[in-house]
Design an enzyme around this catalytic site. Structure first.
Site, PDB file in Angstrom:
ATOM      1  N   GLY A  23      -9.513 125.498  53.565  1.00 14.16           N
ATOM      2  CA  GLY A  23      -9.485 127.076  52.854  1.00 14.16           C
ATOM      3  C   GLY A  23      -8.633 126.920  51.679  1.00 14.16           C
ATOM      4  N   ARG A  27      -5.679 122.314  48.415  1.00 11.10           N
ATOM      5  CA  ARG A  27      -6.079 121.144  49.411  1.00 11.10           C
ATOM      6  C   ARG A  27      -7.084 120.305  49.125  1.00 11.10           C
ATOM      7  NH1 ARG A  27      -3.539 121.050  54.692  1.00 11.10           N
ATOM      8  NH2 ARG A  27      -1.116 120.464  53.856  1.00 11.10           N
ATOM      9  N   ARG A  46     -11.908 131.708  39.629  1.00 10.36           N
ATOM     10  CA  ARG A  46     -10.923 132.160  40.580  1.00 10.36           C
ATOM     11  C   ARG A  46      -9.967 131.020  41.201  1.00 10.36           C
ATOM     12  NH1 ARG A  46     -12.171 137.492  43.165  1.00 10.36           N
ATOM     13  NH2 ARG A  46     -13.867 138.413  41.795  1.00 10.36           N
ATOM     14  N   ARG A  90     -16.219 122.108  57.358  1.00 11.11           N
ATOM     15  CA  ARG A  90     -14.823 123.030  57.191  1.00 11.11           C
ATOM     16  C   ARG A  90     -13.623 122.065  57.805  1.00 11.11           C
ATOM     17  NH1 ARG A  90     -10.901 126.261  57.023  1.00 11.11           N
ATOM     18  NH2 ARG A  90      -9.826 127.041  58.797  1.00 11.11           N
ATOM     19  N   SER A  93      -6.882 124.151  59.329  1.00 11.14           N
ATOM     20  CA  SER A  93      -5.631 124.324  60.600  1.00 11.14           C
ATOM     21  C   SER A  93      -5.954 125.101  61.461  1.00 11.14           C
ATOM     22  CB  SER A  93      -4.474 124.444  59.934  1.00 11.14           C
ATOM     23  OG  SER A  93      -4.349 125.697  59.467  1.00 11.14           O
ATOM     24  N   ASP A 207      -0.088 125.447  64.891  1.00 11.30           N
ATOM     25  CA  ASP A 207       0.792 126.138  65.425  1.00 11.30           C
ATOM     26  C   ASP A 207       0.174 126.484  66.939  1.00 11.30           C
ATOM     27  OD1 ASP A 207      -0.785 127.921  63.223  1.00 11.30           O
ATOM     28  OD2 ASP A 207      -0.614 129.143  65.071  1.00 11.30           O
ATOM     29  N   ARG A 220       2.162 116.102  60.384  1.00 14.02           N
ATOM     30  CA  ARG A 220       1.034 116.863  59.559  1.00 14.02           C
ATOM     31  C   ARG A 220       0.486 116.123  58.810  1.00 14.02           C
ATOM     32  NH1 ARG A 220       5.068 121.542  59.012  1.00 14.02           N
ATOM     33  NH2 ARG A 220       5.200 120.709  56.792  1.00 14.02           N
TER      34      ARG A 220
HETATM   35  N1  HPA Z   1      -4.506 132.463  63.490  1.00 11.86           N
HETATM   36  C1  HPA Z   1      -5.390 132.397  62.615  1.00 11.86           C
HETATM   37  N2  HPA Z   1      -5.645 131.339  61.817  1.00 11.86           N
HETATM   38  C2  HPA Z   1      -4.713 130.083  61.964  1.00 11.86           C
HETATM   39  C3  HPA Z   1      -3.714 130.320  62.812  1.00 11.86           C
HETATM   40  C4  HPA Z   1      -3.544 131.545  63.686  1.00 11.86           C
HETATM   41  O1  HPA Z   1      -2.580 131.326  64.450  1.00 11.86           O
HETATM   42  N3  HPA Z   1      -3.294 129.047  62.588  1.00 11.86           N
HETATM   43  C5  HPA Z   1      -3.861 128.443  61.553  1.00 11.86           C
HETATM   44  N4  HPA Z   1      -4.989 129.296  61.267  1.00 11.86           N
END
Ligand code: HPA
Length: 235
Positions: A23, A27, A46, A90, A93, A207, A220
């Site tokens: 994304g 990165r 951009r 893709r 995370s 997360d 990580r």
């Molecule tokens: N929500 C949406 N996209 C994400 C999240 C999340 O909790 N964690 C990493 N990408």
């Protein structure tokens, strides 16, 4: 040299048939500089940085996709239709949505359910299931197994909403076995499928939506490397 409104290759640098799509454009820079050889930058429009290099002798590109379905929808469409990309992977995370999944695990998205209306453009008389390329999925799973990576394969949620006013929505997706949530893969899978090319989403769990847990930089890094090695093995 071909160009689109959002991708204007510089210095005649070609875009490879295999492209990794994190994304975050920084990165993309990190992946190119850390894992590829003979790297050349092809895009700065951009600040959505894109690079082409080689991995074990094979030509690979890596470019930021931006956040969300509209953004990856644009970039993946242009990569496929103007630049001839055939394998779009893709790497990102996601937030875990099941108890048996832990931080830093790898999730390989067999399917990408969504709350987005992106599919409406195809005017299908029913509900479409955005799925990964089975060929890429199978190879990614084999690589994850060989590497001893802790991985999960299944359905993820590509959501349009990060801050959802409906606090119960994620519970209903969990009830349907969704492994994790991110915000891009469904559009990537639809664009790829419609164009007859291959796509796959691979994620590290950053997360947890059920448990309050925190990540450390060292772990990580290791999880990130596991994910990138799987992605690059698909080139
Ligand atoms: N929500 C949406 N996209 C994400 C999240 C999340 O909790 N964690 C990493 N990408």
């Amino acid at each position: 040299m071909k160009a689109t409104p959002h991708i204007k290759p510089m210095n005649d640098v070609e875009i490879a048939e295999t492209v990794l799509l994190p994304g975050d454009p920084l990165r993309a820079k990190f992946i190119a500089e850390t894992y590829l050889e003979d790297v050349q930058q092809f895009n700065t429009v951009r600040n959505m940085f894109g690079y082409t290099g080689t991995y074990k002798g094979k030509k690979v590109s890596v470019m930021g996709s931006g956040m969300g379905i509209p953004s990856i929808g644009i970039y993946s469409y242009e990569l496929i239709h103007t630049f001839g990309c055939k394998k779009l992977i893709r790497v990102g995370s996601c937030g875990a949505m099941q108890d048996h999944i832990n931080l830093y695990d790898v999730i390989i998205a067999q399917g990408a359910s969504t709350d987005s209306n992106y599919v409406n453009q195809y005017q299908l008389p029913g509900h479409f299931s955005p799925i990964a390329s089975y060929h890429l999925l199978e190879k990614a799973v084999a690589k994850a197994r060989d590497n001893g990576t802790t991985y999960h394969v299944g359905n993820i949620l590509s959501s349009d909403i990060f801050y959802n006013a409906d606090e119960t929505a994620s519970k209903r997706w969990m009830r349907m076995g969704i492994l994790g949530v991110e915000m891009e893969s469904a559009a990537l899978y639809m664009n790829a499928t419609y164009a007859g090319v291959e796509a796959l989403g691979i994620f590290t769990v950053s997360d947890h939506l059920i448990r309050e847990e925190f990540t450390t930089p060292e772990e990580r890094e290791r999880a990130f490397t596991d994910m990138i090695e799987i992605a690059l093995s698909l080139a």
